[in-house]
Motif scaffolding. Structure first.
Motif, mmCIF file in Angstrom:
data_model
loop_
_atom_site.group_PDB
_atom_site.id
_atom_site.type_symbol
_atom_site.label_atom_id
_atom_site.label_comp_id
_atom_site.label_asym_id
_atom_site.label_seq_id
_atom_site.Cartn_x
_atom_site.Cartn_y
_atom_site.Cartn_z
ATOM 1 N N ASP A 6 17.297 5.916 -16.001
ATOM 2 C CA ASP A 6 16.281 6.603 -16.792
ATOM 3 C C ASP A 6 15.027 6.986 -16.012
ATOM 4 O OD1 ASP A 6 17.821 6.367 -19.184
ATOM 5 O OD2 ASP A 6 17.168 4.291 -19.364
ATOM 6 N N TRP A 7 14.899 6.510 -14.776
ATOM 7 C CA TRP A 7 13.697 6.748 -13.991
ATOM 8 C C TRP A 7 14.058 7.263 -12.603
ATOM 9 C CZ3 TRP A 7 8.605 5.451 -15.651
ATOM 10 C CH2 TRP A 7 8.545 4.805 -16.895
ATOM 11 N N GLU A 8 13.121 7.942 -11.988
ATOM 12 C CA GLU A 8 13.307 8.362 -10.607
ATOM 13 C C GLU A 8 13.075 7.175 -9.664
ATOM 14 O OE1 GLU A 8 11.055 11.780 -9.481
ATOM 15 O OE2 GLU A 8 11.632 12.933 -11.266
ATOM 16 N N ALA A 38 0.827 -1.209 0.000
ATOM 17 C CA ALA A 38 0.000 0.000 0.000
ATOM 18 C C ALA A 38 0.858 1.255 0.000
ATOM 19 C CB ALA A 38 -0.938 -0.011 1.206
ATOM 20 N N ARG A 39 1.901 1.255 0.815
ATOM 21 C CA ARG A 39 2.768 2.437 0.913
ATOM 22 C C ARG A 39 3.553 2.647 -0.374
ATOM 23 N NH1 ARG A 39 4.215 3.586 6.274
ATOM 24 N NH2 ARG A 39 5.379 5.350 5.399
ATOM 25 N N GLN A 40 3.985 1.574 -1.008
ATOM 26 C CA GLN A 40 4.767 1.706 -2.238
ATOM 27 C C GLN A 40 3.900 2.121 -3.421
ATOM 28 O OE1 GLN A 40 6.774 -2.235 -1.437
ATOM 29 N NE2 GLN A 40 8.522 -1.143 -2.298
ATOM 30 N N VAL A 41 2.738 1.511 -3.563
ATOM 31 C CA VAL A 41 1.846 1.877 -4.670
ATOM 32 C C VAL A 41 1.446 3.350 -4.566
ATOM 33 C CG1 VAL A 41 -0.435 1.488 -5.679
ATOM 34 C CG2 VAL A 41 1.017 -0.457 -5.086
ATOM 35 N N ALA A 42 1.256 3.857 -3.361
ATOM 36 C CA ALA A 42 0.904 5.267 -3.172
ATOM 37 C C ALA A 42 1.990 6.187 -3.720
ATOM 38 C CB ALA A 42 0.660 5.556 -1.694
ATOM 39 N N LEU A 43 3.256 5.806 -3.565
ATOM 40 C CA LEU A 43 4.349 6.624 -4.090
ATOM 41 C C LEU A 43 4.381 6.589 -5.612
ATOM 42 C CD1 LEU A 43 7.183 5.805 -1.524
ATOM 43 C CD2 LEU A 43 5.876 7.921 -1.731
ATOM 44 N N PHE A 44 4.110 5.432 -6.197
ATOM 45 C CA PHE A 44 4.008 5.363 -7.662
ATOM 46 C C PHE A 44 2.872 6.250 -8.164
ATOM 47 C CE2 PHE A 44 6.154 1.118 -7.262
ATOM 48 C CZ PHE A 44 7.186 1.349 -8.162
ATOM 49 N N ASP A 45 1.721 6.167 -7.517
ATOM 50 C CA ASP A 45 0.559 6.936 -7.957
ATOM 51 C C ASP A 45 0.787 8.432 -7.839
ATOM 52 O OD1 ASP A 45 -0.811 4.629 -8.589
ATOM 53 O OD2 ASP A 45 -1.976 4.582 -6.713
ATOM 54 N N ALA A 46 1.626 8.828 -6.890
ATOM 55 C CA ALA A 46 1.886 10.249 -6.675
ATOM 56 C C ALA A 46 2.850 10.835 -7.699
ATOM 57 C CB ALA A 46 2.444 10.471 -5.266
ATOM 58 N N PRO A 89 4.351 9.801 -11.631
ATOM 59 C CA PRO A 89 4.497 8.874 -12.765
ATOM 60 C C PRO A 89 5.928 8.733 -13.272
ATOM 61 C CG PRO A 89 3.495 10.931 -13.478
ATOM 62 C CD PRO A 89 3.533 10.973 -11.987
ATOM 63 N N LYS A 90 6.839 9.581 -12.801
ATOM 64 C CA LYS A 90 8.239 9.487 -13.221
ATOM 65 C C LYS A 90 9.015 8.464 -12.392
ATOM 66 C CE LYS A 90 8.503 14.293 -14.813
ATOM 67 N NZ LYS A 90 9.200 15.600 -14.644
ATOM 68 N N VAL A 91 8.401 7.973 -11.304
ATOM 69 C CA VAL A 91 9.071 6.990 -10.450
ATOM 70 C C VAL A 91 8.978 5.611 -11.091
ATOM 71 C CG1 VAL A 91 8.920 5.761 -8.245
ATOM 72 C CG2 VAL A 91 8.794 8.257 -8.299
ATOM 73 N N GLY A 92 10.137 4.973 -11.249
ATOM 74 C CA GLY A 92 10.173 3.648 -11.854
ATOM 75 C C GLY A 92 10.412 2.530 -10.865
ATOM 76 N N LEU A 149 8.812 -2.512 -9.022
ATOM 77 C CA LEU A 149 9.137 -1.808 -10.254
ATOM 78 C C LEU A 149 7.867 -1.476 -11.028
ATOM 79 C CD1 LEU A 149 12.065 -4.117 -11.310
ATOM 80 C CD2 LEU A 149 12.316 -1.663 -10.984
ATOM 81 N N ARG A 150 7.858 -0.304 -11.641
ATOM 82 C CA ARG A 150 6.787 0.003 -12.572
ATOM 83 C C ARG A 150 6.964 -0.886 -13.810
ATOM 84 N NH1 ARG A 150 3.488 4.476 -12.745
ATOM 85 N NH2 ARG A 150 4.849 5.658 -11.313
ATOM 86 N N ARG A 151 5.908 -1.478 -14.265
ATOM 87 C CA ARG A 151 5.985 -2.396 -15.398
ATOM 88 C C ARG A 151 6.631 -1.738 -16.625
ATOM 89 N NH1 ARG A 151 2.505 -6.927 -16.982
ATOM 90 N NH2 ARG A 151 2.561 -7.220 -19.251
ATOM 91 N N SER A 152 6.266 -0.492 -16.902
ATOM 92 C CA SER A 152 6.824 0.187 -18.079
ATOM 93 C C SER A 152 8.317 0.459 -17.913
ATOM 94 C CB SER A 152 6.072 1.482 -18.350
ATOM 95 O OG SER A 152 6.034 2.310 -17.202
#
Length: 321
Positions: free
Chosen positions: A198-200, A101-109, A111-114, A160-163
């Motif tokens: 390439d990603w934050e 939950a805590r990690q997904v929230a950071l991704f959602d906040a 989009p540059k975070v990989g 990791l973000r899938r992309s």
């Protein structure tokens, strides 16, 4: 679970029955429930298959035809993943309930975070030995150089973000080859480095991951392999990133020095102290770490274990070197 879960949890298994149920249960207790578990069984001969299958549809179970190295196994598992984010949990590690939950929230906040990680408690089965973030917090944002110098990501903490993972194939396809199968001890770090280029990156500053260590860490005895793979990663980066050797000259120098030191440790371990001293001689007497090593390397190879324990237990005058 939905047909397209937000998170795919990758679990690679080879005879991991001892702690497996505890690990899977830690996923089941997550407050974030939109996930799938991709369980890749690397031809286990213990009770691991029965344990994984006992969870029914909650675990998508796959079994390989032959035993493969871990990097190849991770690629095979990832190829079955459907999630927007790819998490990893080794079969003897544990997650705290709020981790995903805590990690997904950071991704959602952002989009540059990989890649998002958490602090990790290193556990020997009886007590917590240390925390990975102990002493110094990692960086946030574009932290490629910092990560190369101080790898702070434990595998079971990483999401990791899938992309971002797909971008490692070069053409952005979802076609495998994410983990370099020519590497055996640095394949995880190699993925993290390439994403960080390439990603934050971001992290949760709490020990939401528990990394279980068993007896004497085998890493302690694989210095030569680490040295070769560090050099291979540097060569890969020079191919992938134009101007890399100039832009990251300090990083390249530090990692080459690290590789030379690890190879020297391997030579000393084999009783080749003179060869080890020749390898580190270019670093001069002003380098305290190398000077201490050169003194200890006069001891015979049979004293390696004792001397190395003393060396690595020295006060943190060598920290970060």
């Amino acid at each position: 679970m939905s047909d397209s879960p937000r998170v795919s949890v990758i679990m690679n298994c080879l005879n991991s029955s001892k702690h497996l149920r505890e690990a899977i249960d830690s996923v089941m207790r997550q407050t974030f429930q939109d996930y799938e578990i991709i369980f890749w069984d690397n031809c286990s001969t213990d009770a691991s298959p029965e344990i994984a299958k006992s969870y029914g549809e909650k675990v998508r179970y796959f079994r390989g035809e032959t035993v493969v190295p871990l990097g190849a196994g991770r690629n095979l598992a990832i190829a079955r993943a459907r999630g927007e984010f790819i998490a990893f949990l080794d079969c003897d590690d544990l997650w705290e309930p709020e981790k995903l939950a805590r990690q997904v929230a950071l991704f959602d906040a952002n989009p540059k975070v990989g890649l998002v990680t958490t602090d990790t408690a290193v556990f020997d089965g009886k007590r917590v030995l240390r925390r990975v973030f102990e002493g110094a917090r990692p960086g946030r944002g574009m932290v490629f150089a910092d990560l190369m110098l101080r790898q702070w990501i434990s595998m079971s903490s990483a999401v990791l973000r899938r992309s971002a993972l797909a971008s490692l194939t070069g053409d952005g396809s979802w076609s495998g080859g994410w983990f370099d199968e020519t590497l055996n001890v640095c394949e995880e770090a190699d993925v993290f480095y390439r994403v960080a280029h390439d990603w934050e990156l971001d992290y949760v500053d709490e020990p939401l991951t528990t990394w279980r260590v068993h007896g004497q860490n085998t890493t302690f005895r694989r210095f030569e392999q680490f040295a070769g793979e560090i050099r291979a990663i540097l060569a890969k980066h020079e191919r992938l990133y134009p101007g890399y050797a100039v832009e990251y000259a300090e990083v390249v120098s530090a990692l080459r020095r690290r590789a030379d030191f690890q190879e020297a440790l391997a030579l000393w371990q084999k009783g080749q102290g003179a060869e080890a001293r020749r390898l580190v001689a270019p670093y001069g007497l002003g380098d305290r770490k190398m000077l201490a090593f050169r003194v200890l390397s006069y001891l015979p190879g049979s004293c390696f274990n004792m001397a190395a324990k003393v060396y690595f237990a020295l006060p943190k005058i060598f920290a970060g070197r």
